[in-house]
Motif scaffolding. Structure first.
Motif, PDB file in Angstrom:
ATOM      1  N   MET A 197       0.853  -1.168   0.000  1.00 36.22           N
ATOM      2  CA  MET A 197       0.000   0.000   0.000  1.00 36.22           C
ATOM      3  C   MET A 197       0.898   1.230   0.000  1.00 36.22           C
ATOM      4  O   MET A 197       1.801   1.342   0.800  1.00 36.22           O
ATOM      5  N   ARG A 198       0.609   2.136  -0.908  1.00 30.79           N
ATOM      6  CA  ARG A 198       1.438   3.340  -0.958  1.00 30.79           C
ATOM      7  C   ARG A 198       0.731   4.503  -0.275  1.00 30.79           C
ATOM      8  O   ARG A 198      -0.485   4.505  -0.108  1.00 30.79           O
ATOM      9  N   THR A 199       1.533   5.469   0.121  1.00 30.38           N
ATOM     10  CA  THR A 199       1.023   6.669   0.762  1.00 30.38           C
ATOM     11  C   THR A 199       1.438   7.868  -0.068  1.00 30.38           C
ATOM     12  O   THR A 199       2.594   7.981  -0.470  1.00 30.38           O
ATOM     13  N   LEU A 200       0.478   8.756  -0.321  1.00 30.34           N
ATOM     14  CA  LEU A 200       0.734   9.988  -1.066  1.00 30.34           C
ATOM     15  C   LEU A 200       0.434  11.186  -0.179  1.00 30.34           C
ATOM     16  O   LEU A 200      -0.438  11.111   0.690  1.00 30.34           O
ATOM     17  N   THR A 201       1.114  12.281  -0.448  1.00 21.86           N
ATOM     18  CA  THR A 201       0.746  13.512   0.239  1.00 21.86           C
ATOM     19  C   THR A 201      -0.545  14.030  -0.379  1.00 21.86           C
ATOM     20  O   THR A 201      -0.891  13.689  -1.515  1.00 21.86           O
ATOM     21  N   ALA A 202      -1.264  14.851   0.356  1.00 24.48           N
ATOM     22  CA  ALA A 202      -2.505  15.424  -0.156  1.00 24.48           C
ATOM     23  C   ALA A 202      -2.241  16.237  -1.414  1.00 24.48           C
ATOM     24  O   ALA A 202      -3.022  16.193  -2.368  1.00 24.48           O
TER      25      ALA A 202
ATOM     26  N   SER B 210      -1.778  11.450   3.068  1.00 21.46           N
ATOM     27  CA  SER B 210      -1.271  12.086   4.292  1.00 21.46           C
ATOM     28  C   SER B 210      -1.235  13.596   4.129  1.00 21.46           C
ATOM     29  O   SER B 210      -1.137  14.125   3.013  1.00 21.46           O
ATOM     30  N   ARG B 211      -1.316  14.275   5.259  1.00 20.33           N
ATOM     31  CA  ARG B 211      -1.188  15.729   5.292  1.00 20.33           C
ATOM     32  C   ARG B 211      -0.412  16.071   6.546  1.00 20.33           C
ATOM     33  O   ARG B 211      -0.722  15.569   7.633  1.00 20.33           O
ATOM     34  N   ALA B 212       0.595  16.882   6.392  1.00 19.85           N
ATOM     35  CA  ALA B 212       1.455  17.280   7.512  1.00 19.85           C
ATOM     36  C   ALA B 212       2.041  16.064   8.225  1.00 19.85           C
ATOM     37  O   ALA B 212       2.164  16.036   9.439  1.00 19.85           O
ATOM     38  N   GLY B 213       2.362  15.019   7.456  1.00 15.36           N
ATOM     39  CA  GLY B 213       3.009  13.849   8.015  1.00 15.36           C
ATOM     40  C   GLY B 213       2.098  12.836   8.677  1.00 15.36           C
ATOM     41  O   GLY B 213       2.567  11.835   9.206  1.00 15.36           O
ATOM     42  N   HIS B 214       0.780  13.089   8.658  1.00 18.56           N
ATOM     43  CA  HIS B 214      -0.177  12.172   9.289  1.00 18.56           C
ATOM     44  C   HIS B 214      -1.148  11.645   8.242  1.00 18.56           C
ATOM     45  O   HIS B 214      -1.674  12.410   7.439  1.00 18.56           O
ATOM     46  N   VAL B 215      -1.395  10.351   8.272  1.00 19.66           N
ATOM     47  CA  VAL B 215      -2.372   9.774   7.351  1.00 19.66           C
ATOM     48  C   VAL B 215      -3.761  10.246   7.767  1.00 19.66           C
ATOM     49  O   VAL B 215      -4.153  10.108   8.923  1.00 19.66           O
TER      50      VAL B 215
END
Length: 85
Positions: A1-6, A29-34
């Motif tokens: 599962m990948r994570t992208l910034t907003a 994620s936004r500001a380092g938090h999912v």
């Protein structure tokens, strides 16, 4: 599962939706938090709904009477009380 910034998700939203449509789950994620997780929708059918309802206990008599009384209030044609004022 990948994570992208907003920011990245918003700039590539169409590509993001394509990935999800193809079965991928993506975290945003936004500001380092999912803050969100996008995943494909699980299709539901009428059969699944009927099976779920069959496992649900029925209404007791008092509750059923309350629903019937409330429904009768909604369907009673009493006219427009504001027009008569």
């Amino acid at each position: 599962m990948r994570t992208l910034t907003a920011t990245h998700a918003s700039r590539g939203f169409s590509d993001l939706l394509d990935a999800v449509e193809n079965g991928e789950t993506v975290r945003i994620s936004r500001a380092g938090h999912v803050v969100a997780e996008l995943r494909p929708v699980t299709p539901t059918t009428g059969r699944a709904l009927r099976e779920a309802l069959a496992r649900t206990p029925g209404m007791d008599d008092a509750f059923e009477d309350d629903i019937t009384a409330a429904t009768a209030l909604l369907t009673t044609d009493e006219g427009d009380p504001w027009r008569d004022a």
